[in-house]
Design a protein around this motif. Structure first.
Motif, short mmCIF file in Angstrom:
data_model
loop_
_atom_site.label_atom_id
_atom_site.label_comp_id
_atom_site.label_asym_id
_atom_site.label_seq_id
_atom_site.Cartn_x
_atom_site.Cartn_y
_atom_site.Cartn_z
N THR A 4 0.65 -1.64 0.11
CA THR A 4 -0.01 -0.10 0.33
C THR A 4 0.85 1.27 0.17
O THR A 4 1.49 1.03 1.05
N TYR A 6 0.88 5.02 0.19
CA TYR A 6 0.05 6.21 0.68
C TYR A 6 0.61 7.45 -0.09
O TYR A 6 1.75 7.45 0.27
N ASP A 10 -4.01 11.22 0.11
CA ASP A 10 -4.67 10.88 1.06
C ASP A 10 -5.03 10.60 2.22
O ASP A 10 -6.08 10.57 3.42
#
Length: 239
Positions: A4, A6, A10
């Protein structure tokens, strides 16, 4: 890229207070005081960012309050004197503004803040239009990521795909963002890469690597080694 990732979009604040170029000095001070923020973007009529006014820009007026105007004009004007005389955002602002794109990684935003010594960045799209604001505290939110989510990503996206035997024989423990890896791996040459990738996982505070190679075959005692050699067939030489 694994796992993931970011981005600024975000974590940024999307509701932004901005200044028009003609905003008056006292209006700017009241806005900063009321919102408890230390800098404001300045936008044109198309909501494109053209500069930033910070508390430091406003404090120039206090810094040069006792300076004689004619003295500054005779010699080389001291830095900041023009801002000390400014009364609108257009004259006070620092331009061009230091900005960041919504798709930039948090690491990129942090480096820009550090290098340019700013606490917050206007977030602008390819068209220069203001999309949000990202601050230092926004970038720190990633460290609130749960340990369970970090552990899952380390197992799934780093170890399973990088180690020759996957997760076999490896223990992963995460506590308060600190990742601890223990166990044995077949190929120790990949360990530095694995540790670097684990450290790059969002929310990881530190990595404690305790990975070792496969167990070595114990050395034979001298008498057993001689016995083993005597049991081997003698080699023959053809003439």
């Amino acid at each position: 890229m694994h796992g993931t990732v970011y981005t600024v979009s975000d974590v940024m604040t999307r509701t932004v207070v901005a200044l028009a170029a003609g905003a008056a000095f006292k209006e700017i001070v009241r806005t900063m005081e009321g919102r408890r923020i230390s800098a404001l973007p300045v936008v044109d009529t198309g909501n494109r960012v053209i500069g930033v006014v910070s508390e430091a820009d406003l404090l120039r007026k206090e810094e040069f309050r006792d300076s004689a105007p004619d003295r500054g004009q005779r010699a080389r004007p001291p830095a900041g004197l023009d801002k000390a005389r400014a009364v609108t955002a257009a004259d006070l602002m620092t331009a061009p503004a230091v900005t960041v794109h919504p798709d930039a990684t948090l690491g990129t935003a942090a480096r820009v803040m550090a290098r340019r010594r700013v606490k917050r960045l206007p977030v602008v799209g390819d068209d220069g239009v203001l999309r949000g604001i990202v601050s230092r505290s926004d970038l720190l939110r990633v460290f609130l990521r749960p340990d369970e989510a970090i552990e899952e990503e380390v197992r799934r996206d780093v170890l399973a795909g990088r180690l020759p035997d996957g997760l076999e024989g490896i223990d992963v423990a995460v506590r308060e963002g600190v990742v601890r890896l223990t166990g044995r791996v077949r190929d120790t040459s990949v360990v530095p890469l694995v540790l670097r990738l684990v450290r790059s996982v969002e929310g990881v505070v530190d990595v404690r690597g305790e990975l070792t190679g496969p167990p070595h075959r114990p050395a034979l005692e001298p008498d057993l080694a001689q016995q083993e050699d005597s049991e081997r067939p003698a080699s023959r030489t053809s003439v």
